[in-house]
Design an enzyme around this catalytic site. Structure first.
Site: not given
Ligand code: SF4
Length: 218
Positions: A127, A145
């Site tokens: 991420k 997220d």
């Protein structure tokens, strides 16, 4: 077992994409940074911490450690002291110094602008690497997220239970404009489609909304 929501159709996905791009044509991260080094550190700090908090922390941090080389020589306890108002500051301080050391030792002091290399750095998961690539290189990646996860599920863009699988759904369904769509979904989730009490009266996607339920990644 919870009933699965009906997923958005191809036509709906196209309409949602178009509306996101119209409403957020030039969005960029709200993290303050002046270089790839500063962006990477800010994104590492932002895990489980608000961008607002990170922007309060980073000026003093970058004043003391203006380069990756300076950070590689830092005492971890000094870094902890500077970032202690951030969640998980102990681990983050250790990872940031280890990341800087590895950049110096294995990448000749240059932070690699390459996702496969970024994820080799301590404390840098997919991420974080994706967000850096999206923001700094406008790379065609999606990063999921907590905001992107919730928005994707409320709009029926994914029924996946993990961020990774949700990312795969979004990449497959949106196909193009991923950097812009990523920023759009983050801002939409942060300011309109909030976790608690979403501001549905300000929403431009009500006709595609499946539910106001909250969703959290596993
Ligand atoms: S209607 Fe409300 S819950 Fe649904 S997408 Fe819009 S802001 Fe989110």
């Amino acid at each position: 077992m919870k009933k699965r929501r009906k997923l958005a159709t191809k036509k709906e996905i196209e309409a949602i994409k178009k509306l996101f791009l119209e409403h957020y044509p030039d969005s960029v991260t709200e993290l303050n940074y002046k270089s790839l080094y500063e962006l990477l550190v800010a994104v590492m700090l932002s895990a489980q911490c608000t961008d607002k908090r990170v922007n309060i922390i980073t000026p003093a941090l970058f004043e003391k450690y203006p380069t990756v080389e300076a950070l590689s020589k830092a005492n971890v306890d000094d870094v902890k002291e500077l970032i202690k108002s951030c969640s998980f500051f102990n681990n983050k301080a250790k990872n940031m110094v280890a990341m800087a050391k590895m950049v110096m030792e294995e990448f000749g002091g240059e932070i690699p602008l390459d996702r496969d290399k970024l994820v080799k750095l301590p404390g840098v998961g997919q991420k974080t690497a994706n967000v850096v690539m999206i923001e700094y290189a406008q790379a065609e990646y999606m990063a999921v997220d907590t905001h992107v996860f919730r928005v994707a599920h409320r709009l029926g863009l994914s029924n996946a239970t993990t961020p990774k699988a949700t990312e795969e759904d979004l990449v497959r369904k949106f196909k193009t404009d991923l950097p812009k769509l990523h920023q759009a979904m983050v801002l939409f989730g942060r300011y309109i489609c909030k976790a608690i009490k979403p501001e549905c009266d300000k929403c431009f996607l009500t006709e595609y909304c499946r539910t106001t339920d909250n969703f959290k990644p596993r």
